[in-house]
Write a protein that holds these residues in place. Structure first.
Motif, PDB file in Angstrom:
ATOM      1  N   PRO A 260       0.837  -1.204   0.000  1.00 11.95           N
ATOM      2  CA  PRO A 260       0.000   0.000   0.000  1.00 11.95           C
ATOM      3  C   PRO A 260       0.867   1.248   0.000  1.00 11.95           C
ATOM      4  N   GLN A 261       0.442   2.277  -0.703  1.00  8.98           N
ATOM      5  CA  GLN A 261       1.224   3.498  -0.789  1.00  8.98           C
ATOM      6  C   GLN A 261       1.335   4.200   0.573  1.00  8.98           C
ATOM      7  N   SER A 262       0.353   4.021   1.439  1.00  8.91           N
ATOM      8  CA  SER A 262       0.368   4.624   2.770  1.00  8.91           C
ATOM      9  C   SER A 262      -0.300   3.667   3.740  1.00  8.91           C
ATOM     10  N   ASP A 263      -0.415   4.095   4.994  1.00  7.02           N
ATOM     11  CA  ASP A 263      -1.090   3.270   5.985  1.00  7.02           C
ATOM     12  C   ASP A 263      -2.590   3.543   6.030  1.00  7.02           C
ATOM     13  N   LYS A 264      -3.092   4.308   5.074  1.00  2.00           N
ATOM     14  CA  LYS A 264      -4.537   4.514   4.998  1.00  2.00           C
ATOM     15  C   LYS A 264      -5.213   3.170   4.697  1.00  2.00           C
ATOM     16  N   PRO A 265      -6.272   2.841   5.411  1.00  2.31           N
ATOM     17  CA  PRO A 265      -6.952   1.561   5.156  1.00  2.31           C
ATOM     18  C   PRO A 265      -7.353   1.381   3.697  1.00  2.31           C
ATOM     19  N   ALA A 270      -6.680  -1.519  -1.387  1.00  2.00           N
ATOM     20  CA  ALA A 270      -6.427  -1.444  -2.832  1.00  2.00           C
ATOM     21  C   ALA A 270      -5.260  -2.337  -3.231  1.00  2.00           C
ATOM     22  N   ALA A 271      -4.188  -2.313  -2.431  1.00  2.00           N
ATOM     23  CA  ALA A 271      -3.027  -3.154  -2.731  1.00  2.00           C
ATOM     24  C   ALA A 271      -3.391  -4.629  -2.623  1.00  2.00           C
ATOM     25  N   VAL A 334       0.653   0.564  -4.441  1.00  3.19           N
ATOM     26  CA  VAL A 334      -0.697   0.735  -4.980  1.00  3.19           C
ATOM     27  C   VAL A 334      -1.455   1.693  -4.076  1.00  3.19           C
ATOM     28  N   SER A 335      -2.252   2.557  -4.679  1.00  5.92           N
ATOM     29  CA  SER A 335      -3.061   3.495  -3.906  1.00  5.92           C
ATOM     30  C   SER A 335      -4.528   3.362  -4.279  1.00  5.92           C
ATOM     31  N   ALA A 336      -5.393   3.804  -3.373  1.00  8.30           N
ATOM     32  CA  ALA A 336      -6.826   3.780  -3.641  1.00  8.30           C
ATOM     33  C   ALA A 336      -7.198   4.736  -4.766  1.00  8.30           C
TER      34      ALA A 336
END
Length: 482
Positions: A260-265, A270-271, A334-336
């Motif tokens: 995941p591109q960040s720690d955002k759920p 998405a990843a 990968v990002s949302a």
């Protein structure tokens, strides 16, 4: 209880298969010799001006195939390869000098069935593989043979529509049966389809032989073709095990560790979902024997209606593979915001071709695949493409050694994690024509081949510094990496 029973394995198993991997379409050459017909690889033109970050053959039209087959002047590097068709014996001897325990290569479908639908195989093509396989036996090198590696006869593409046509199942099975009947007593390890999930990586043409602009719903045609490959895969396993239960039939995944591109759920999800669709879908079907729920949902939500019979699903369920082979070169994020796109990881260095270096992602891949499937894992490809220079007859490729050292060290950590890794075939032990750019100058080998992108050069083989480094790695069973 002896506490050692609960201690992790410290190093590679004594029978670990060290070696390398190539593909017939990138190495053999001799594209019109001894009855061989044209394959999809033979139409890949390398223009005088091209983007180093581009790829060829992702989407191909019928007109492009016809034009290429009639073109006598263009630069088609895969037609000549490195002339492995004539040099295989001495090339294999150099690999044996390194200490290879295994060697992975592929059969050229169009060398054995020039059109793909003949009633009987081309015996001259089979005789070449007789010589190749016997030479490996002589050198005590274990065969890992890929049945299909982007080598479909062009006739099956233009006249049948590639894997979108259900007739390809029986035509492929005829091809596979010829190989299994002939080599069952010599070849133990088989890979049925190279990187079966590369319908995403290279588009519909390379893996499926689907032409651009010939289907009203291209995505449905793609997944229908994938289903036909799943059926062919299962029927090949079934036939192989009926001949000899000791044959090890593998599926192969092109694996990219996706973060995941960040720690955002939303990014985490998405990843995970992209990994499901582009990787685990293919292993879930061939290893677990059933279509996963997430893909059934995808088909429903995207109005994809496949022609599938219960008998086909039963065949897939009963005939799962014995091991998982996979390739690994790099990782992505990968990002949302862009859920269907793999993006570069800014925390990692990358090659001039944009491939990120991530040995930790290699360990991550091993653990993911082992935890999910608990089948033996075989590394079918891993390596670094680079621009090598010859200086006073030497090639000092410390950058390649560094890449491989870090990845083999990560693989050793995965073994300590409890992953059952049976072998490592780096890509490619000798310089060959690259698939993604059709270049000779994008080199992976321990052995340098004196040919350039236009086929100029002596063809002479030279040992790089990495040749002697890998020789020490094999001799020490992966303990000596410096």
């Amino acid at each position: 209880m002896d506490k050692n029973l609960l201690h992790a394995q410290e190093g590679f198993r004594p029978d670990f298969m060290w070696g390398g991997a190539i593909a017939a379409n990138q190495a053999e050459g001799a594209w019109d010799v001894d009855g061989r017909g044209p394959s999809q690889a033979d139409i890949m033109l390398l223009p005088d001006e091209y983007s180093r970050l581009g790829s060829f053959g992702e989407n191909v039209t019928r007109e492009e195939i016809e034009r290429a087959l009639n073109d006598k002047q263009g630069n088609y590097p895969r037609r000549r390869g490195i002339d492995f068709y004539h040099t295989f014996a001495s090339d294999l001897e150099m690999m044996a000098e390194m200490g290879f325990k295994c060697f992975r290569t592929s059969f050229s479908w169009s060398r054995i069935f020039p059109r793909g639908d003949e009633g009987s195989p081309n015996e001259e093509g089979l005789k070449f593989y007789d010589r190749l396989i016997d030479k490996m036996l002589e050198l005590h090198i274990e065969h890992v043979m890929t049945i299909s590696h982007y080598e479909m006869p062009t006739y099956l593409i233009t006249e049948y529509g590639g894997w979108s046509n259900p007739k390809l199942v029986d035509l492929f099975l005829k091809f596979a049966k010829v190989l299994l009947d002939r080599y069952q007593d010599k070849v133990k390890y088989w890979i049925i389809f190279n990187q079966v999930n590369d319908v995403y990586g290279w588009g519909e043409f390379a893996g499926l032989g689907i032409l651009k602009g010939e289907h009203a719903n291209q995505e449905q045609a793609k997944f229908q073709a994938v289903h036909h490959q799943f059926v062919a895969n299962a029927k090949t396993v079934e036939y192989a095990h009926s001949l000899n239960k000791g044959l090890q039939m593998g599926m192969m995944l092109g694996y990219t560790s996706m973060y995941p591109q960040s720690d955002k759920p939303e990014d985490v999800m998405a990843a995970y979902q992209l990994n499901q669709k582009e990787s685990y879908f293919f292993t879930d079907v061939t290893v677990l024997g059933e279509y996963p729920g997430y893909m059934k949902r995808y088909f429903k939500e995207h109005d994809i209606n496949l022609k599938v019979t219960q008998d086909e699903l039963d065949t897939i369920r009963r005939n799962t593979v014995d091991y998982i082979a996979f390739s690994y070169y790099s990782s992505s994020v990968v990002s949302a915001d862009k859920p269907n796109e793999q993006q570069a990881n800014n925390h990692l260095d990358a090659s001039i071709w944009g491939w990120s270096y991530d040995p930790t992602g290699f360990r991550y891949a091993f653990n993911n695949l082992w935890d999910r499937y608990h089948l033996p894992l075989f590394v079918a490809e891993n390596g670094l493409g680079a621009l090598d220079k010859v200086e006073n007859g030497k090639i000092h490729d410390s950058y390649r050694i560094d890449y491989l050292r870090q990845h083999i060290a990560a693989m050793r950590e995965a073994v300590k994690d409890g992953v059952n890794v049976i072998g490592y075939a780096s890509w490619g032990p000798i310089d060959i024509v690259s698939y993604s750019q059709a270049e000779m100058s994008k080199r992976y080998g321990y052995i340098y081949v004196d040919l350039d992108d236009k086929g100029n050069g002596s063809g002479k083989r030279l040992r790089k510094d990495s040749f002697y480094w890998y020789q020490r790695v094999i001799q020490s069973n992966g303990e000596e990496l410096e």
